[in-house]
Enzyme design. Structure first.
Site, PDB file in Angstrom:
ATOM      1  N   ASN A   9      39.399  37.827  35.146  1.00 58.33           N
ATOM      2  CA  ASN A   9      38.717  39.125  35.171  1.00 58.33           C
ATOM      3  C   ASN A   9      38.872  39.746  33.783  1.00 58.33           C
ATOM      4  OD1 ASN A   9      37.831  41.716  35.562  1.00 58.33           O
ATOM      5  ND2 ASN A   9      39.422  42.279  37.064  1.00 58.33           N
ATOM      6  N   TRP A  10      37.775  39.762  33.044  1.00 52.93           N
ATOM      7  CA  TRP A  10      37.844  40.239  31.646  1.00 52.93           C
ATOM      8  C   TRP A  10      37.821  41.763  31.561  1.00 52.93           C
ATOM      9  CZ3 TRP A  10      33.908  36.435  28.815  1.00 52.93           C
ATOM     10  CH2 TRP A  10      34.391  35.124  28.951  1.00 52.93           C
ATOM     11  N   LYS A  11      37.611  42.421  32.698  1.00 50.75           N
ATOM     12  CA  LYS A  11      37.593  43.889  32.748  1.00 50.75           C
ATOM     13  C   LYS A  11      36.667  44.460  31.655  1.00 50.75           C
ATOM     14  CE  LYS A  11      42.043  43.765  35.029  1.00 50.75           C
ATOM     15  NZ  LYS A  11      43.305  44.401  35.321  1.00 50.75           N
ATOM     16  N   HIS A  95      38.299  46.137  43.526  1.00 46.23           N
ATOM     17  CA  HIS A  95      39.430  46.050  42.593  1.00 46.23           C
ATOM     18  C   HIS A  95      40.169  47.383  42.577  1.00 46.23           C
ATOM     19  CE1 HIS A  95      41.854  45.585  39.022  1.00 46.23           C
ATOM     20  NE2 HIS A  95      41.652  44.283  39.118  1.00 46.23           N
ATOM     21  N   GLU A  97      41.481  49.073  40.317  1.00 50.39           N
ATOM     22  CA  GLU A  97      41.091  50.032  39.262  1.00 50.39           C
ATOM     23  C   GLU A  97      39.881  50.844  39.714  1.00 50.39           C
ATOM     24  OE1 GLU A  97      40.936  47.110  36.153  1.00 50.39           O
ATOM     25  OE2 GLU A  97      43.127  47.048  36.096  1.00 50.39           O
ATOM     26  N   GLU A 167      46.442  41.743  44.975  1.00 50.45           N
ATOM     27  CA  GLU A 167      46.865  42.218  43.657  1.00 50.45           C
ATOM     28  C   GLU A 167      47.708  43.477  43.828  1.00 50.45           C
ATOM     29  OE1 GLU A 167      44.067  40.772  40.317  1.00 50.45           O
ATOM     30  OE2 GLU A 167      43.230  42.618  41.128  1.00 50.45           O
ATOM     31  N   GLY A 173      48.725  44.438  34.854  1.00 52.40           N
ATOM     32  CA  GLY A 173      48.812  44.868  33.459  1.00 52.40           C
ATOM     33  C   GLY A 173      50.162  45.438  33.075  1.00 52.40           C
ATOM     34  N   SER A 212      49.675  40.242  36.425  1.00 50.19           N
ATOM     35  CA  SER A 212      50.500  39.668  35.361  1.00 50.19           C
ATOM     36  C   SER A 212      50.736  38.162  35.504  1.00 50.19           C
ATOM     37  CB  SER A 212      51.833  40.423  35.243  1.00 50.19           C
ATOM     38  OG  SER A 212      51.589  41.787  34.897  1.00 50.19           O
ATOM     39  N   GLY A 233      44.010  38.820  34.733  1.00 55.49           N
ATOM     40  CA  GLY A 233      43.425  39.823  33.849  1.00 55.49           C
ATOM     41  C   GLY A 233      43.701  39.478  32.397  1.00 55.49           C
ATOM     42  N   GLY A 234      44.681  40.172  31.810  1.00 58.16           N
ATOM     43  CA  GLY A 234      44.971  40.055  30.384  1.00 58.16           C
ATOM     44  C   GLY A 234      45.036  38.625  29.866  1.00 58.16           C
TER      45      GLY A 234
HETATM   46  P1  13P Z   1      46.659  41.429  34.706  1.00 56.49           P
HETATM   47  O1  13P Z   1      46.661  39.912  34.836  1.00 56.49           O
HETATM   48  O2  13P Z   1      46.314  41.905  33.333  1.00 56.49           O
HETATM   49  O3  13P Z   1      47.912  42.013  35.256  1.00 56.49           O
HETATM   50  O4  13P Z   1      45.446  41.956  35.649  1.00 56.49           O
HETATM   51  C1  13P Z   1      45.351  41.518  36.947  1.00 56.49           C
HETATM   52  C2  13P Z   1      44.054  41.974  37.505  1.00 56.49           C
HETATM   53  O5  13P Z   1      43.849  43.150  37.752  1.00 56.49           O
HETATM   54  C3  13P Z   1      43.008  40.972  37.715  1.00 56.49           C
HETATM   55  O6  13P Z   1      41.942  41.485  38.454  1.00 56.49           O
END
Ligand code: 13P
Length: 251
Positions: A9-11, A95, A97, A167, A173, A212, A233-234
């Site tokens: 997920n590149w957000k 998600h 967020e 998640e 993050g 993470s 994510g990251g």
């Molecule tokens: P991180 O891997 O950066 O913690 O993010 C997880 C995430 O929200 C994937 O959708």
């Protein structure tokens, strides 16, 4: 046997140049044949990624879709039918967020889930508890309610064409990862909740862990019986790191 899925997920990251670099990096990876790989770029970069990965090194999905599947007068939104037309095969729904920062409700998530499926997209339903909810012992209740909101309205059979991602909000993050045992406990509870409606669906649905995930902890997490891959994510913004995570999901 459930085929593992590793999704990046590149957000809200990327420019045309950095996305081009990431595509090239992904194309250089040796990815295990027994693992499905998917990336979720920002809407703006979906077409660039679809073109760059045209030979299907990875599936391409969107990070969200409108609650209404059809095109229409809704400024700023993107319909699931448009995503399908562009070549996406998957879409994230719910998600944390979006739930926590943008006020998306369970009811919105259900509509988006249904919209995605009505256009032939696979929804990847995200669920998870906050730190406060975990510390007050409410993890399974919160995650169970998020899952139930979809099952109660759409039925169990929709999960034959969907993926669930657990998640924990506190692990996103933050560099804090749920331990493999903590994650497994929630994954097993999700599968048991689905099994109460259909053993067959529960046994085939893939449940990903996100929060993470990195190359250094992926193999341990993916080694748990009910963890069928990751939503990253990251670490998915670095092609070599993401490639290593994908390889950790292989046999
Ligand atoms: P991180 O891997 O950066 O913690 O993010 C997880 C995430 O929200 C994937 O959708």
């Amino acid at each position: 046997m459930r085929r593992p899925l590793v999704a990046g997920n590149w957000k809200m990251h990327g420019t045309r140049a950095s996305v081009a670099e990431l595509i090239n990096g992904l194309r250089r990876q040796v990815l295990p044949a027994d693992v499905e790989v998917a990336v979720f770029p920002s809407c703006l970069h979906i077409v660039q990624v679809l073109e760059g990965l045209a030979d299907r090194v990875a599936e391409v999905g969107a990070q969200d879709c409108a609650a209404d599947p059809a095109q229409g007068a809704l400024t700023g939104e993107v319909a699931a039918s448009q995503l399908q037309d562009a070549g996406c095969t998957l879409v994230l729904v719910g998600h944390s967020e979006r739930r926590l920062l943008l006020g998306e409700t369970d009811a919105d998530v259900v509509r988006k889930f249904a919209a995605a499926q009505s256009c032939g997209l696979i929804p990847l339903l995200c669920v998870g508890e906050t730190l406060e909810q975990r510390e007050s012992g409410k993890t399974l209740e919160v995650v169970g309610a998020q899952l139930a909101s979809v099952v109660d309205v759409l039925g169990i059979d929709v999960f034959a064409r969907a993926v669930v991602a657990y998640e924990p909000v506190w692990a996103i993050g933050s560099g804090l990862t749920a331990s493999p045992e903590q994650a497994q406990q929630v994954h097993a509870a999700i599968r048991a909740q689905l099994a109460a409606h259909s053993a067959e669906v529960a046994c085939t649905v893939r449940i990903l862990y996100g929060g993470s995930v990195k190359a250094a902890n992926a193999a341990e997490l993916f080694g748990m019986p009910d963890i069928d891959g990751g939503l990253v994510g990251g670490a998915s913004l670095n092609a070599d790191e993401f490639g290593a995570i994908c390889r950790a999901a292989g046999s």
